[in-house]
Design a protein around this motif. Structure first.
Motif: not given
Length: 188
Positions: A11, A14-15, A34, A37-39
């Motif tokens: 993480s 993450q994001s 993660s 993740q969500y980049t």
């Protein structure tokens, strides 16, 4: 990222939707679960030093391109690692031994290439599910394969044939049989 970094931790980024590019140093061996993740990443180069891409590591990114440096040491791609991206093609490095559950699930993949001398042993459930594969886009699976989940290519409506090159029939994949509407052929 510092050139002494060996792990991008779980993480870690993450994001971070503002992250649209990244240079991963050649010291990195693990991209944690993660981690990216969500980049906002749209393309990425994985250095040859990376041995593991963790679960969900690059899930839900804007990736349309992933490049693995030559002489890759990558062995494991964790569950859901590249799920829900915009990838249309992928070349699996010869060093990869395991492709986990739903790794490339729900992309736009039409073409999968396996480098020669593949060490790939396992393709798990729905690893390439919900893509746009065709018989010519998939081609022949490596002879090193010992475990292929019967749902590995789930929901690829234009894929009607799976061509295996394993020295013996894989469990659940009878020569001349049908698995999930796909004809099974062995070329040895």
């Amino acid at each position: 990222l510092p050139n002494t970094l060996t792990t991008i931790g779980a993480s870690a980024l993450q994001s971070n939707t503002g992250l649209t590019s990244i240079t991963i140093p050649s010291s990195v061996e693990t991209i944690g679960s993660s981690a990216l993740q969500y980049t906002g990443l749209t393309s990425i180069t994985i250095p040859s030093s990376v041995e593991t891409i963790g679960a969900y590591a690059l899930q839900n990114t804007g990736l349309t391109s992933i490049n693995f440096e030559s002489n890759s040491k990558l062995k494991t791609v964790g569950d859901n690692a590249l799920q829900y991206t915009g990838l249309t093609s992928i070349t699996i490095p010869s060093s990869v031994e395991t492709i986990g559950d739903s790794v490339f699930y729900y992309n736009q993949i039409t073409t999968i290439n396996f480098e020669s001398n593949s060490k790939l042993k396992v393709i798990d459930t729905k690893a390439f599910g919900w893509n746009k594969l065709t018989n010519t886009g998939l081609g022949k699976l490596p002879s090193s394969l010992t475990s292929l989940d019967t749902n590995a290519f789930w929901e690829n409506p234009n894929l009607t044939q799976i061509t295996l090159t394993s020295p013996k029939d894989l469990p659940g994949w009878p020569n001349g049989g049908t698995v999930n509407g796909k004809t099974v052929i062995y070329e040895r």
